[in-house]
Design an enzyme around this catalytic site. Structure first.
Site, mmCIF file in Angstrom:
data_model
loop_
_atom_site.group_PDB
_atom_site.id
_atom_site.type_symbol
_atom_site.label_atom_id
_atom_site.label_comp_id
_atom_site.label_asym_id
_atom_site.label_seq_id
_atom_site.Cartn_x
_atom_site.Cartn_y
_atom_site.Cartn_z
ATOM 1 N N ASP A 146 21.351 29.410 0.526
ATOM 2 C CA ASP A 146 21.281 30.464 1.532
ATOM 3 C C ASP A 146 20.097 30.230 2.473
ATOM 4 O O ASP A 146 18.968 29.997 2.025
ATOM 5 C CB ASP A 146 21.137 31.814 0.816
ATOM 6 N N ASP A 205 25.442 30.407 -5.617
ATOM 7 C CA ASP A 205 24.668 30.720 -4.418
ATOM 8 C C ASP A 205 23.188 30.667 -4.781
ATOM 9 O O ASP A 205 22.754 31.326 -5.730
ATOM 10 C CB ASP A 205 25.032 32.108 -3.902
ATOM 11 N N ASP A 224 29.641 36.861 5.707
ATOM 12 C CA ASP A 224 28.830 37.347 6.821
ATOM 13 C C ASP A 224 29.591 37.428 8.139
ATOM 14 O O ASP A 224 29.011 37.819 9.154
ATOM 15 C CB ASP A 224 27.622 36.428 7.033
#
Length: 578
Positions: free
Chosen positions: A214, A105, A347
């Site tokens: 991200d 990430d 999320d």
């Protein structure tokens, strides 16, 4: 015949499946209640059996964990909560030994406010060497710094409140689109970009196979940072037109590709998470000729069950809206570009509770249907940990059950405005990110086999019935259904090369489409009944003698028209076209 021009469907990742691991909640090896790298290593054979090709790790870097690791204080190390760099190297080697790849990430729209870059930017004051590494601005003209309304503009934060925090020591505000402990980097500064590129090369040299980026489309802001529109009922402005796919975003991503990925000897994967991205922009981002990213995460379909009040304003999903949205992305990226396919991630709430039926009688069936629909689209499917077990939302009873900063801030701010506490909690129960973050359910023992300590967030009590151990032993389980779907991605060319055509797009209960691979002479028909009642529908002709490729219910019934689908039934048929 004309010469074939290679496109995204010819790339190695076109028939791959990615599995997202949220390390904090996956497997704990040292009984501290928090998952870690050694815990992941111990579960790699499970992932290998599932058949996935790529593992995506949510952040494992050092962090104060204000936003569970998405606030990074050191980009080139491992947080002691998760282990060491040596542990990471062992994990990476073990992943590669099993023929899988590992994607990190990448969180570079912002850092933690405890990152050395930010402390130097703050403590050096307006004249400091790194001041321009972040976005600092004085108070509005004529306003007293630190007072309400004195912020440099009216933008609101994704995590409630203004997107600016005043630093009294240096006399200016810094921008943070998320938590106040997540200051935004200033990508206008070439030194920032060079530092990020160097960090990325460091991880690639270590052996990682790419990055999930991200909120990467937020890194370019409109010069001058104008005020946003204040929508009816809102206190703050919507600044998104000034930072979603901003004026230099394509330049920045093309530069990143050139500086980090161009000519790399290994097969890598780059995925851009892009809230608010349009189909037209996504075509540009994922056009191989432009060399920006391989695919994007878009959010349109996971916003369809939200009301005007935002993600916690829960509304029923209209299937026609879902079909129109996903169908538009299928068509839009059908010739140029590539789709990322997902229902769940760290999320989003659990899809079997959100778009399916998580009652005991229909949970497995609806989970298999949702998987069928998603994996048969054109694009690269993503499986979020526990999705392959039909893990469901947690039965939250009070505010004390929640851990997520977004949820806690939302409750605090709306309660202060006079909203009913139980109404706020109901929205959190349905949409809180904590639904995705409860521990992985490995078995029926205490804490679901996740830890022998006290888990950082409670385990869903349904783990006694829904867990990996029981599903591995059951050939008809959701796990084994996912395994068969993933195997199809590797062998069925129509899933990578086939076109996409929606059938009965205006039907309120039927999700149906075809995938036709003219070169291979095969066509697939996908039928899914999104409801708890029998559904009789008219079908296209010519499918009476087709073969069942995969189905979530046993059936020998030929596809005559009209055809009746049982509640939450999904089936995929294949026929020859040449």
């Amino acid at each position: 015949m004309p010469e074939h021009t290679p496109g995204p469907a010819d790339s190695w990742w076109s028939n791959a499946v990615v599995y997202q691991i949220y390390p904090r909640s996956f497997a704990d090896s040292d009984a501290d209640g928090i998952g870690d790298l050694q815990g992941i290593i111990g579960r790699l054979d499970y992932l290998s059996q599932l058949g996935v090709d790529v593992l995506w790790l949510s952040p494992v870097y050092p962090s104060p964990h204000d936003d569970n690791g998405y606030d990074i204080s050191d980009y080139q190390d491992i947080d002691p909560l998760f282990g060491t760099l040596a542990d990471f190297d062992r994990l990476l080697a073990a992943v590669h030994d099993r023929g899988m790849k590992l994607v990190m990430d990448l969180v570079v729209n912002h850092t933690s406010d405890e990152h050395p870059w930010f402390t130097a930017s703050r403590d050096g004051g307006p004249a400091g060497d790194k001041r321009d590494w972040y976005i600092w601005r004085p108070a509005r003209d004529g306003m007293e710094p630190g007072t309400p309304g004195a912020e440099p503009n009216n933008w609101g934060s994704f995590f409630s409140g203004p997107a600016w925090t005043y630093d009294a020591a240096s006399g200016e505000y810094y921008l943070h689109l998320f938590s106040r402990k997540q200051p935004d980097l200033n990508w206008e500064n070439p030194e920032v970009r060079q530092a990020v590129h160097g960090m990325m090369r460091w991880w690639l040299e270590r052996g990682v196979d790419g990055f999930r980026m991200d909120v990467i489309n937020l890194i370019s802001k409109t010069p001058g940072l104008p005020d946003g529109i204040v929508h009816e009922g809102a206190r703050l402005g919507d600044g998104s037109p000034h930072y979603v796919c901003g004026p230099r975003i394509h330049e920045y991503l093309a530069e990143m590709h050139r500086e980090v990925f161009e000519g790399h000897p290994r097969k890598l994967l780059t995925v851009g998470e892009m809230p608010g991205v349009t189909v037209e922009e996504a075509k540009l981002f994922t056009d191989p000729a432009r060399r920006e990213v391989d695919m994007v995460f878009q959010f349109e379909h996971v916003g369809l069950d939200q009301g005007p009040g935002g993600k916690f304003d829960v509304r029923p999903l209209k299937l026609t809206d879902l079909k129109a949205s996903l169908g538009r992305w299928q068509t839009g990226l059908g010739e140029t570009g590539w789709n990322s396919l997902y229902w769940n991630n760290h999320d989003q709430p659990r899809v079997v509770s959100r778009f399916g039926d998580d009652s005991p009688a229909l949970r497995d069936r609806s989970a298999k249907l949702l998987a069928t629909v998603l994996h048969l689209h054109r694009g690269t499917p993503y499986v979020y940990q526990g999705e392959e077990l039909a893990m469901a939302n947690f039965p939250f009873t009070s505010l004390g059950d929640f851990r997520d900063i977004e949820s806690l801030n939302h409750y605090r701010d709306h309660k202060a405005l006079g909203a009913d506490g139980e109404h706020i909690l109901d929205g959190l129960r349905h949409r809180s990110r904590d639904n995705a973050r409860t521990p992985m359910q490995w078995d029926a023992t205490e804490h679901a086999g996740f830890t022998t300590g006290t888990p950082w967030i409670a385990v869903n009590p349904d783990h006694k019935d829904v867990n990996a151990a029981s599903q591995l032993a059951d050939p008809d389980s959701v796990f084994h259904y996912y395994r068969r779907l993933i195997a199809l991605r590797h062998t069925e060319s129509a899933l990578t090369h086939g076109d996409f055509h929606m059938v009965h797009p205006d039907h309120e209960q039927l999700y149906a489409f075809t995938r036709h691979d003219a070169a291979a002479g095969t066509e697939l028909l996908v039928l899914a009944n999104f409801g708890g009642a029998d559904l009789t529908v008219d079908l296209p002709g010519g499918w009476e003698h087709s073969d069942i490729l995969i189905a979530n219910l046993p059936s020998t019934q030929p596809l005559t028209s009209p055809h009746t689908l049982r509640p939450w039934e999904a089936r995929v048929h294949r026929r020859r076209t040449s």
